[in-house]
Design an enzyme around this catalytic site. Structure first.
Site, PDB file in Angstrom:
ATOM      1  CG  HIS A 198      -1.827   1.213   1.385  1.00 56.37           C
ATOM      2  ND1 HIS A 198      -3.049   1.257   0.944  1.00 56.37           N
ATOM      3  CD2 HIS A 198      -1.371   2.427   1.795  1.00 56.37           C
ATOM      4  CE1 HIS A 198      -3.511   2.505   1.221  1.00 56.37           C
ATOM      5  NE2 HIS A 198      -2.488   3.291   1.959  1.00 56.37           N
ATOM      6  CD  GLU A 199       1.572   3.589   3.656  1.00 55.46           C
ATOM      7  OE1 GLU A 199       1.949   4.695   3.239  1.00 55.46           O
ATOM      8  OE2 GLU A 199       0.776   3.311   4.434  1.00 55.46           O
TER       9      GLU A 199
ATOM     10  CG  HIS B   1      -5.882   6.789   0.728  1.00 56.24           C
ATOM     11  ND1 HIS B   1      -5.920   7.358   1.858  1.00 56.24           N
ATOM     12  CD2 HIS B   1      -4.992   5.739   0.983  1.00 56.24           C
ATOM     13  CE1 HIS B   1      -4.980   7.030   2.942  1.00 56.24           C
ATOM     14  NE2 HIS B   1      -4.314   5.848   2.078  1.00 56.24           N
TER      15      HIS B   1
END
Lengths: 137, 200
Positions: free
Chosen positions: B127-128, B137
């Site tokens: 995700h990061e 997002h």
């Protein structure tokens, strides 16, 4: 700590786990605009952290009032997470709020970034004598 | 998918990026390999490459585990709640909360781990890295770039939404045929009890 799998975590550590402090937000289930609730300022801080309340709103000096600023924040959060947009702190909304998450904000400068996908499609209407052409982003 | 305001991305002349770990964390090879796998997931679908280097101060991407205030004005808050954050290109800062219980096993794709007091490190890393590449997002639940991750859950496979987003910024990997390697079957990650699905 780092563990190769969950069974490698010392049982003592699991027993001592205090859980997610955000779970206390579940106590606000059913709260709605126009009323005052003890500790609601902490939920406002949460929404400010993730961009749903801008820094200029009250400058972080929050009250426990369920005011329009919080209502707008809740509605934007519900839109972002594709929940029913009610502006009320219903159970489903708060169950989303307490899930561990990335620290990056969802809203930047008051604008949600979560719906800016660039799925572009074109629609053409070839009517009699006139032609409409639209591009939707 | 979404982008940061202004759609920042790594410039065209920087497609081969380096990453390094904060030496103060003294991470094991096992932990470092989790990040290697996470980078590979983005490498497979873009023309970008990621190479681990030792020089933390000069790498394009710097990775570190920290507790509380750690110098960027975004202090971590202890176990659970916020797990990590990363900066938009070309800053390259990737910070994780050192107070979490991180699971570093690397088998399989999406699935479950059997306790809710721990977080799968690779899931958060994938995700990061999306943020490091310029993705914001996504509102698509199930996508890697969805803001939340349920504890006890492992989510590491890029979805179509994630791939479309990153390929908008960088184009596709010439070797990418449009379908990612199929995720290994969703399976019980551990042999514990019922495999808690998370807090919610």
């Amino acid at each position: 700590g780092f563990y190769t799998n969950s069974s490698a975590i010392p049982p003592q550590l699991l027993r001592n786990a205090t859980g997610n402090p955000w779970n206390s937000f579940l106590n606000f289930t059913g709260c709605h605009a126009g009323k005052k609730y003890d500790g609601l300022y902490m939920l406002k801080q949460y929404f400010q952290h993730f961009g749903y309340i801008t820094e200029t709103n009250l400058s972080g000096n929050f009250t426990d009032d369920f005011d329009d600023i919080l209502k707008n924040a809740v509605e934007m959060y519900q839109r972002n997470f594709q929940l029913n947009v009610t502006g009320v702190l219903d159970e489903l909304t708060l169950k989303h709020v307490v899930i561990p998450r990335c620290g990056n904000p969802d809203v930047v400068n008051g604008t949600s970034t979560m719906h800016s996908g660039r799925k572009t499609f074109e629609v053409s209407f070839a009517g009699r004598g006139q032609r409409f052409h639209a591009v939707k982003h | 998918y979404s982008f940061f305001p202004g759609e920042p991305r790594w410039p065209r002349n920087r497609r081969d990026l380096t990453y390094a770990f904060d030496p103060r964390n003294a991470l094991t090879e096992e932990v470092k390999s989790v990040f290697s796998r996470a980078f590979t997931r983005w490498e497979e679908v873009t023309p970008l490459t990621f190479t681990r280097v030792e020089r933390f101060s000069t790498s394009d991407i710097s990775i570190g585990f920290y507790s509380g205030e750690h110098g960027d004005g975004e202090p971590f808050d202890g176990p659970m709640r916020t797990l990590a954050h990363a900066f938009s290109p070309p800053t390259g800062h990737f910070h994780l909360d050192g107070e979490e219980n991180w699971i570093v096993s690397g088998e399989g794709g999406d699935g479950f781990i059997s306790v809710s007091e721990a977080v799968d490190l690779e899931s958060v890393a994938v995700h990061e890295i999306g943020h490091l590449l310029g993705l914001g997002h996504s509102s698509v639940e199930g996508s890697i770039m969805y803001p939340t991750i349920r504890t006890g859950r492992r989510k590491v496979d890029l979805t179509t939404d994630d791939v479309e987003g990153v390929q908008y910024l960088y184009g596709a990997n010439p070797n990418f045929n449009g379908s990612r390697s199929p995720p290994p079957s969703t399976q019980q990650r551990d042999t514990g009890d019922s495999g808690a699905p998370g807090r919610s």
